[in-house]
Enzyme design. Structure first.
Site, PDB file in Angstrom:
ATOM      1  N   ASP A  98       0.941  -1.012  -0.073  1.00 45.35           N
ATOM      2  CA  ASP A  98       0.017  -0.076  -0.024  1.00 45.35           C
ATOM      3  C   ASP A  98       0.968   1.416  -0.052  1.00 45.35           C
ATOM      4  O   ASP A  98       1.640   1.291   0.877  1.00 45.35           O
ATOM      5  CB  ASP A  98      -0.837   0.185   1.359  1.00 45.35           C
ATOM      6  CG  ASP A  98      -2.299   0.336   1.031  1.00 45.35           C
ATOM      7  OD1 ASP A  98      -2.412   1.719   0.451  1.00 45.35           O
ATOM      8  OD2 ASP A  98      -3.231  -0.230   1.552  1.00 45.35           O
ATOM      9  N   ASP A 200      -2.954   4.660  -2.326  1.00 42.12           N
ATOM     10  CA  ASP A 200      -3.966   5.266  -1.575  1.00 42.12           C
ATOM     11  C   ASP A 200      -4.478   6.619  -1.712  1.00 42.12           C
ATOM     12  O   ASP A 200      -3.549   7.664  -1.852  1.00 42.12           O
ATOM     13  CB  ASP A 200      -3.600   5.339  -0.095  1.00 42.12           C
ATOM     14  CG  ASP A 200      -4.602   5.574   1.066  1.00 42.12           C
ATOM     15  OD1 ASP A 200      -5.462   4.735   1.148  1.00 42.12           O
ATOM     16  OD2 ASP A 200      -4.454   6.564   1.616  1.00 42.12           O
ATOM     17  N   GLU A 257      -6.326   3.909  -6.276  1.00 42.97           N
ATOM     18  CA  GLU A 257      -7.610   4.228  -5.687  1.00 42.97           C
ATOM     19  C   GLU A 257      -8.101   5.594  -5.775  1.00 42.97           C
ATOM     20  O   GLU A 257      -7.526   6.535  -5.255  1.00 42.97           O
ATOM     21  CB  GLU A 257      -7.711   4.113  -4.036  1.00 42.97           C
ATOM     22  CG  GLU A 257      -8.776   4.078  -3.460  1.00 42.97           C
ATOM     23  CD  GLU A 257      -8.729   4.571  -1.897  1.00 42.97           C
ATOM     24  OE1 GLU A 257      -9.600   4.334  -1.088  1.00 42.97           O
ATOM     25  OE2 GLU A 257      -7.838   5.430  -1.840  1.00 42.97           O
ATOM     26  N   HIS A 329     -11.512  -2.904   2.729  1.00 45.49           N
ATOM     27  CA  HIS A 329     -11.488  -2.732   4.004  1.00 45.49           C
ATOM     28  C   HIS A 329     -12.156  -1.372   4.214  1.00 45.49           C
ATOM     29  O   HIS A 329     -12.202  -1.028   5.623  1.00 45.49           O
ATOM     30  CB  HIS A 329      -9.985  -2.457   4.442  1.00 45.49           C
ATOM     31  CG  HIS A 329      -9.203  -1.398   3.847  1.00 45.49           C
ATOM     32  ND1 HIS A 329      -9.152  -1.340   2.498  1.00 45.49           N
ATOM     33  CD2 HIS A 329      -8.665  -0.195   4.501  1.00 45.49           C
ATOM     34  CE1 HIS A 329      -8.310  -0.114   2.316  1.00 45.49           C
ATOM     35  NE2 HIS A 329      -8.415   0.448   3.411  1.00 45.49           N
ATOM     36  N   ASP A 330     -12.661  -0.438   3.420  1.00 44.00           N
ATOM     37  CA  ASP A 330     -13.454   0.421   3.845  1.00 44.00           C
ATOM     38  C   ASP A 330     -15.014   0.431   3.639  1.00 44.00           C
ATOM     39  O   ASP A 330     -15.578   1.431   3.556  1.00 44.00           O
ATOM     40  CB  ASP A 330     -12.998   1.659   2.840  1.00 44.00           C
ATOM     41  CG  ASP A 330     -11.366   2.102   3.043  1.00 44.00           C
ATOM     42  OD1 ASP A 330     -10.988   1.908   4.348  1.00 44.00           O
ATOM     43  OD2 ASP A 330     -10.820   2.707   2.302  1.00 44.00           O
TER      44      ASP A 330
HETATM   45  O1  TEU Z   1      -9.297   5.555   1.481  1.00 45.73           O
HETATM   46  C1  TEU Z   1      -9.462   6.987   1.073  1.00 45.73           C
HETATM   47  C2  TEU Z   1     -10.556   7.146   0.621  1.00 45.73           C
HETATM   48  O2  TEU Z   1     -10.449   7.415  -0.470  1.00 45.73           O
HETATM   49  C3  TEU Z   1     -12.095   7.415   1.389  1.00 45.73           C
HETATM   50  O3  TEU Z   1     -12.000   8.139   2.411  1.00 45.73           O
HETATM   51  C4  TEU Z   1     -12.709   8.243  -0.059  1.00 45.73           C
HETATM   52  O4  TEU Z   1     -12.158   9.410  -0.431  1.00 45.73           O
HETATM   53  C5  TEU Z   1     -14.223   8.479   0.105  1.00 45.73           C
HETATM   54  O5  TEU Z   1     -14.685   7.250   0.612  1.00 45.73           O
HETATM   55  C6  TEU Z   1     -14.810   9.045  -1.155  1.00 45.73           C
HETATM   56  O6  TEU Z   1     -16.015   8.626  -1.219  1.00 45.73           O
HETATM   57  C7  TEU Z   1      -8.199   5.339   1.854  1.00 45.73           C
HETATM   58  C8  TEU Z   1      -7.869   4.075   2.752  1.00 45.73           C
HETATM   59  O7  TEU Z   1      -8.513   3.062   1.805  1.00 45.73           O
HETATM   60  C9  TEU Z   1      -8.523   4.308   3.984  1.00 45.73           C
HETATM   61  O8  TEU Z   1      -8.614   3.067   4.872  1.00 45.73           O
HETATM   62  C10 TEU Z   1      -7.720   5.275   4.602  1.00 45.73           C
HETATM   63  O9  TEU Z   1      -8.691   5.623   5.933  1.00 45.73           O
HETATM   64  C11 TEU Z   1      -7.659   6.767   3.972  1.00 45.73           C
HETATM   65  O10 TEU Z   1      -7.336   6.364   2.574  1.00 45.73           O
HETATM   66  C12 TEU Z   1      -6.781   7.447   4.522  1.00 45.73           C
HETATM   67  O11 TEU Z   1      -5.494   7.009   4.218  1.00 45.73           O
END
Ligand code: TEU
Ligand code: CA
Length: 567
Positions: A98, A200, A257, A329-330
């Site tokens: 990552d 990320d 991402e 994971h989100d």
């Molecule tokens: O996620 C970032 C993230 O892109 C989301 O907050 C997104 O911007 C939003 O849902 C848009 O609708 C990444 C990681 O996957 C996450 O676990 C971290 O918390 C985040 O970045 C910060 O590093």
């Protein structure tokens, strides 16, 4: 589309804290991952992305990095990492790390030095700005709630920018020295033998440098971070430079991402000379909105899901290959989110699997998806770990919901749903650890676990294996990996249908996304049934009848079929 080594692979995301505990302290680690490589191999996995294992204070579970060159002690040592890389290589599994470079941790030495001397070299590694008479420079909201600006300790009118938590200060990509530090770090890891990176929040690295207010969109007087992202111009210059300086010399695999990008930029991202090899297809995941917060989300219907998938593939398939995900994971668990109540069973889960794996794209599984893990039941807000969920809980309470209602609302979207320990067996703690896990396991681990499903030919896990194997089956690989995706039977509702037209073979993919049966008629004869989620005891045999030149197919509720048809 130019062909790449990774096109025929199937990828798998590991959330290291929750995958497998190798040393019995209740937290997943690198040794645990190494132990499970044979399992991944058996599933058919060729690429593994591991969420951050770097040194971190874990304010955002490792997405706040305090040392990019070190493994956090909870995960093990650099020797464990080297061993994992060597063992993965033996099994022809590539490891993707990552890359979290939109921000670092406030404990990173760069930020510590910036705190001491905001006007010195390291101060310029971050966005440190003067406020407006002691108030933040502008009204942007962070992704985790509140202003993106935090006052610099010891200064009345100096603020630093954080798009995420205040412990995650944003790195100033406008600074060429900072960029070189990052490229050096990327090369260092690639030198070690990793295959590449998942990038990320990568679109966030470019800011709208005017740092001006936008119209407020909530009572807090702030505006959504996405608004700033839309106004920030020039991210491609950074991405191109990073590719040239860091990724290209190693032919690294890169997967971005990105949210909130413009569709007309697809070519720039994943085209022939694109900034990345691939990007995640989040089109179904952003459905349902929630402009004001999670409390304001709308349910996602099967038709909306289908249309989103059709549209993103229509837009991308001649340009490059996106990566298909049901969860990560989100996100909540896909089985809980995308399946209506009546379909929340193994048949429905297999249907979702089929849709994700037969849609053109690189299939990207998230740990536990392959056994159909579901959302967890939250007993109270006290057991929530995720910073995002805690913020949304407050937002929901602020709207007048009571505590029980707020808990129920955030439980649906909570990132903790995906972060519970992997369910390996019906043993204590789901076979994940010998100690109490850092996050409580899902109550249903005795029913849903790998050990039970491995021994059963009609399990969700076995179905995933079948689908994954099809990608490298010499007879079908051309159609499954590269075949053009052409929607069919679009007038049907609660239904997904498309052809995958390879050079020699044409496959027809059908998903009856509802509990009622249905009959559909297509104009070709069916040569062979390749995948069927209703072969098992729960569903009756589907019926395929010849009608002149074509076929009539009777489908059970949530039945999923892949059949070969005449060209
Ligand atoms: O996620 C970032 C993230 O892109 C989301 O907050 C997104 O911007 C939003 O849902 C848009 O609708 C990444 C990681 O996957 C996450 O676990 C971290 O918390 C985040 O970045 C910060 O590093
Ligand atoms: Ca451990």
């Amino acid at each position: 589309m130019e062909r790449k080594w990774w096109h025929e692979k199937t990828a798998y995301q590991i959330y290291p804290k929750s995958f497998m505990d190798g040393n019995g302290d209740g937290i997943g680690d690198l040794k645990g991952i190494t132990q499970k490589l044979d399992y991944l191999k058996g599933l058919g996995i060729g690429i593994v992305w591991i969420s951050p294992i770097y040194r971190s204070p874990f304010v955002d579970q490792g997405y706040d990095i305090s040392d990019y060159y070190g493994v956090d002690p909870v995960f093990g040592t650099m020797e464990d990492m080297d061993e994992l890389l060597a063992e993965a290589k033996k099994r022809d599994i590539r490891i993707v790390m990552d890359l979290v470079v939109n921000h670092c941790s406030d404990r990173h030495e760069w930020f510590q030095k910036a705190l001491k001397d905001p006007f010195g070299k390291y101060g310029d590694y971050f966005y440190i700005k003067e406020g407006k008479n002691g108030k933040p420079p502008c009204n942007w909201r962070s992704y985790f709630g509140g202003s993106v600006w935090e006052r610099l300790p010891g200064y009345e009118n100096l603020f630093y920018l954080h798009m995420f938590a205040k412990e995650q200060p944003d790195l100033n990509w406008e600074n060429p020295e900072l960029r070189q530090e990052i490229y050096r770090m990327i090369r260092w890891w690639l030198e070690k033998g990793i295959a590449g990176f998942r990038l990320d929040a990568i679109i966030n690295i470019k800011k709208d440098l005017r740092f001006q207010d936008f119209p407020a969109d909530r009572d807090d007087g702030l505006c959504a971070p996405a608004v700033m992202v839309r106004h920030a111009k020039g991210v491609h210059d950074f991405l191109r430079e990073m590719k040239r300086e860091a990724f290209a010399p190693y032919q690294a695999f890169t997967i971005g991402e990105l949210f909130d990008f413009r569709p007309e930029e697809m070519e720039l991202y994943i085209g022939k000379n694109g900034c990345f090899e691939s990007i995640f297809d989040f089109s179904p995941h952003v459905l349902g909105g929630g402009e004001k917060g999670w409390y304001d989300r709308k349910p996602v219907t099967p038709d909306a899901f289908r249309n989103a998938v059709y549209e993103s593939k229509r837009m991308s398939q001649s340009i490059g290959m996106m990566a298909n995900i049901i969860e990560n994971h989100d996100e909540p668990r896909g089985a809980s989110r995308y399946l209506p109540e009546a379909g929340r069973n193994e048949t429905g889960k297999k249907m979702l699997a089929g849709i994700s794996l037969m849609t053109i794209g690189l299939p990207f599984l998230y740990q536990g998806q392959e056994i159909g893990m579901t959302n967890k039941r939250f007993r109270s807000i006290e057991e929530v770990d995720d910073i995002n969920t805690l913020d949304e809980y407050q937002v929901t309470l602020g709207q007048g919901f009571d505590e029980a209602e707020a808990l129920q609302i955030v439980a649906e979207m909570s990132r903790d749903n995906a972060r519970t320990p992997m369910q390996w067996s019906s043993d204590l703690y789901a076979g994940f650890s010998k100690a109490v896990p850092w996050l409580r396991e899902n109550d249903n681990y005795r029913e849903i676990n790998v050990a039970e499903q491995e021994g059963r030919a009609d399990s969700v896990l076995s179905f995933y294996k079948k689908l994954i194997a099809l990608r490298t089956d010499p007879v079908y690989t051309e159609a499954v990996v590269y075949g053009e995706q052409i929607p069919v039977l679009e007038e049907e509702t609660n239904f997904i249908g498309f052809y995958r037209k390879g050079a020699e073979k044409t496959l027809l993919v059908l998903a009856n996304y509802r509990k009622e049966k249905r009959e559909v008629t297509i104009s070709q004869a069916i040569k062979k049934v390749i995948i069927d989620n209703c072969e098992d005891r729960d569903c009756r045999e589907h019926l395929i009848a010849k009608t002149g030149e074509g076929s009539r197919i009777s489908m059970e509720g949530y039945q999923f079929l892949v059949v070969e048809v005449g060209n």
